[in-house]
Structure formats: structure tokens, C-alpha cells
Write a protein that holds these residues in place. Structure first.
Motif, mmCIF file in Angstrom:
data_model
loop_
_atom_site.group_PDB
_atom_site.id
_atom_site.type_symbol
_atom_site.label_atom_id
_atom_site.label_comp_id
_atom_site.label_asym_id
_atom_site.label_seq_id
_atom_site.Cartn_x
_atom_site.Cartn_y
_atom_site.Cartn_z
ATOM 1 N N TYR A 53 -13.124 16.431 -2.398
ATOM 2 C CA TYR A 53 -12.538 16.960 -3.656
ATOM 3 C C TYR A 53 -11.965 15.929 -4.645
ATOM 4 O O TYR A 53 -11.597 14.737 -4.218
ATOM 5 N N PHE A 55 -9.227 15.678 -7.587
ATOM 6 C CA PHE A 55 -7.939 16.156 -8.271
ATOM 7 C C PHE A 55 -7.339 15.305 -9.645
ATOM 8 O O PHE A 55 -7.652 14.308 -9.485
ATOM 9 N N ILE A 63 -2.958 21.065 -12.880
ATOM 10 C CA ILE A 63 -3.734 20.475 -11.850
ATOM 11 C C ILE A 63 -5.169 20.889 -11.731
ATOM 12 O O ILE A 63 -5.498 22.374 -12.029
ATOM 13 N N ARG A 65 -8.924 20.928 -9.715
ATOM 14 C CA ARG A 65 -9.638 20.581 -8.543
ATOM 15 C C ARG A 65 -10.958 20.679 -8.783
ATOM 16 O O ARG A 65 -11.553 21.666 -9.081
ATOM 17 N N ILE A 87 -0.202 11.837 -7.998
ATOM 18 C CA ILE A 87 -0.623 12.730 -6.982
ATOM 19 C C ILE A 87 -1.164 11.759 -5.828
ATOM 20 O O ILE A 87 -1.660 10.731 -5.981
ATOM 21 N N ILE A 95 -2.219 17.254 0.025
ATOM 22 C CA ILE A 95 -1.863 17.110 -1.303
ATOM 23 C C ILE A 95 -0.540 17.024 -1.563
ATOM 24 O O ILE A 95 -0.044 18.246 -1.310
ATOM 25 N N THR A 97 1.750 16.392 -4.991
ATOM 26 C CA THR A 97 2.031 16.157 -6.412
ATOM 27 C C THR A 97 3.825 16.445 -6.541
ATOM 28 O O THR A 97 4.493 16.610 -5.834
ATOM 29 N N SER A 106 0.589 20.661 -0.630
ATOM 30 C CA SER A 106 -0.498 21.515 0.074
ATOM 31 C C SER A 106 -1.053 20.748 1.307
ATOM 32 O O SER A 106 -1.254 19.645 1.404
ATOM 33 N N GLY A 110 -5.215 21.889 -1.828
ATOM 34 C CA GLY A 110 -4.712 22.580 -2.986
ATOM 35 C C GLY A 110 -4.987 24.041 -2.987
ATOM 36 O O GLY A 110 -4.892 24.737 -3.938
ATOM 37 N N SER A 111 -5.418 24.726 -1.902
ATOM 38 C CA SER A 111 -5.717 26.269 -1.798
ATOM 39 C C SER A 111 -4.309 26.983 -2.023
ATOM 40 O O SER A 111 -4.062 28.028 -2.478
ATOM 41 N N TRP A 113 0.182 26.009 -2.078
ATOM 42 C CA TRP A 113 1.133 25.225 -1.932
ATOM 43 C C TRP A 113 2.546 25.677 -1.615
ATOM 44 O O TRP A 113 2.839 26.773 -1.850
#
Length: 294
Positions: A53, A55, A63, A65, A87, A95, A97, A106, A110-111, A113
């Protein structure tokens, strides 16, 4: 130079440069040509390639992705009015941030958080400005805060918070860790009006400051390309910032180019450099042809 001001840049295997153009969106850039990849009015201040990915984070908790294989963008925002500056993460899906004094974390690219409040025990909670993930630890650089500003280390496993370096009058704008374990920070000092790049070696307790050929109000970004380390700065009284090559062994800085406006971010690809400033974007197509100056 190019008329498109930008706020972040990233080099990827698919594109020499991915650029966040100010107020316009995400573009790819190659050999002087721009191609719009995703239209966006919010400014993006950091782009990061992790796993499969890309970001991006920026204004009002924004944010992004991007999944390159499916060429699909996902755009959302965190519940904060703060500007997101940094980030970090790793290839297993972590991930991290920030928003205000909190961390957004995450573990699945990022799916989903969760929120971590590393400074909840402090009477005065600093605002986060920079991040670096390293072996289950998050290095956190703060904006200026006389009571609790500086460089902190937070353990995701033990939830322990340690002060690495106190800064009463300085913002820590970026953090970089070398392969030998040395830690670098860039700073801007509101009291002295002069910025620095500082380094602490592994298993030592004292920080060293790089020698500068001229005073800078603040150093903003550190980035590695082709085994060379570079730094960008804030603009001077004439409206220009500088790009420096950072010589780690000799602890010296060599100015190699200028950019109109603040040099927010930089990236490299092969023998090229790209510097993002809200005023202009500067592409250096062949570093071997750039005359050094002092």
C-alpha cells in the motif's frame, strides 16, 4: 522548477515520484510529466509506502490508502481537526499516525484503527509532530511545549513512555534511524531562531550537533536515497529554503540546491531528487550535474 507547489513526495517501484500537489490531489511525476492519480482538495503532508500500500495523511485528519495492483484509492478521515504530519509502520500491517496528542494505530494496513493516548499521565500533553516505528517502539517528536516537549519513546507492548530528549523551545520535525542504530532528529528552535540536525549513536547517552555552513530557522525533513542522506529546511528571510547533503561520518552539512518556500519533504530515485514546497516543486534530474555551493 515547476509551477505546481506540493506538500509531500514519495518514490516507489512503479513511479519515480508520487507527489501531493497543493490543493489538487495526488500526481505521478516522471521526467517532467505530471499525471493526476487522485483528485483531492485537502493537502497531504506525508506519503509512505508500506507493504503493498501507499498511505498519505494531511489536513483535518485526512488519510489515504492506495492499493497499486487494483489501482484503488480509499479516502477517509480521523475524528480530529488537527493536521496530520507523519505516519510510520512496518510490512506486517502496523500503521501508526497521530492526531493532537494521540496515536492512531492499525494492525491490518488501515482497515481498522484504535486510539492510544501515550501522554495521558502528563499534566501538559504535547502535540505530536513526527513519528518513527522501530522494533515495537514508537519514537514521538513533539511540537514546541515547554513542559513536556521533546523526543519520546513509547512501547506498544509494555505501554511504557520514556523521555529520550527534552526540548523546551524546539519542535522536532522529523526522526530518522540509521542502519548502525544511530538516531537523528531535525529541529527548529523558537528561542534562538536557529534549527539543527542532531544525532545520538547507539548505546551512548549524549547528542551531537551537525556543523552548519549557515544558520537555518528550522530543518524539516530527512530522507535517504542511494545510500546518501539529505535534509530540507524552512524558508529564510528571502523566501528560499535549502537542500543539504548530510555527511554522517564527518557530522557536516553541504548545501546543494535551493527551493522557493518551505522544503516540506524530499525523495530520491536513481540519480534524481524531488523536493516538495508549497511554492514550487523542484526536480533535480541528474545529481551529477548539480553544482555544489557554499
Amino acid at each position: 522548477m515547476f509551477e505546481k507547489g506540493s506538500t509531500a513526495v514519495l518514490s516507489t517501484p512503479d513511479f519515480p515520484f508520487i507527489v501531493a500537489v497543493k490543493g489538487a490531489g495526488i500526481y505521478s511525476f516522471e521526467e517532467g510529466d505530471w499525471f493526476l492519480q487522485y483528485s483531492l482538495t485537502e493537502n497531504i503532508y506525508k506519503l509512505m509506502h508500506v507493504g503493498k500500500y501507499i498511505f498519505g495523511i494531511g489536513d483535518y485528519g485526512t488519510i489515504l490508502r492506495y492499493e497499486p495492483y487494483q489501482k484503488r484509492w480509499n479516502h477517509t478521515s480521523f475524528p480530529t481537526t488537527q493536521r496530520l504530519w507523519d505516519i510510520t509502520g512496518n510490512s506486517t500491517g502496523l500503521i501508526v499516525t497521530h492526531g493532537g496528542s494521540n496515536l492512531f494505530v492499525s494492525k491490518d494496513f488501515g482497515s481498522s484503527w484504535s486510539v492510544i493516548k501515550p501522554f495521558q499521565t502528563l499534566a501538559t500533553k504535547p502535540l505530536i509532530r513526527s513519528l518513527l516505528y522501530d522494533h515495537d517502539r514508537i519514537y514521538i517528536g513533539t511540537q514546541i511545549n515547554k513542559e513536556s516537549g521533546g523526543l519520546w519513546q513509547y512501547s506498544l507492548q509494555s505501554e511504557e513512555l520514556l523521555l529520550v530528549k527534552r526540548e523546551e523551545h524546539s519542535m522536532i520535525s522529523s526522526i530518522y534511524k540509521d542502519c548502525d542504530g544511530s538516531l537523528y532528529i531535525t529541529k527548529g528552535n523558537a528561542l534562538s531562531g536557529e534549527g539543527t540536525i542532531e544525532k545520538i549513536e547507539r548505546d551512548t547517552a549524549s547528542w551531537s550537533t551537525f556543523q552548519q555552513p549557515m544558520a537555518e530557522r528550522a530543518f524539516l525533513d530527512l530522507f535517504m536515497t542511494d545510500e546518501k542522506l539529505y535534509a530540507t529546511t524552512s524558508k529564510d528571510k528571502f523566501g528560499f529554503s535549502r537542500i543539504y547533503e548530510v555527511f554522517r561520518e564527518g557530522m557536516t552539512l553541504l548545501p546543494i540546491e535551493t527551493v522557493a518556500g518551505h522544503g516540506f519533504r524530499g525523495a530520491g530515485f536513481d540519480n534524481q531528487l524531488f523536493i516538495s514546497s508549497p511554492i514550487e516543486s523542484k526536480w533535480i534530474g541528474n545529481m551529477g550535474e548539480v553544482p555544489m555551493f557554499s
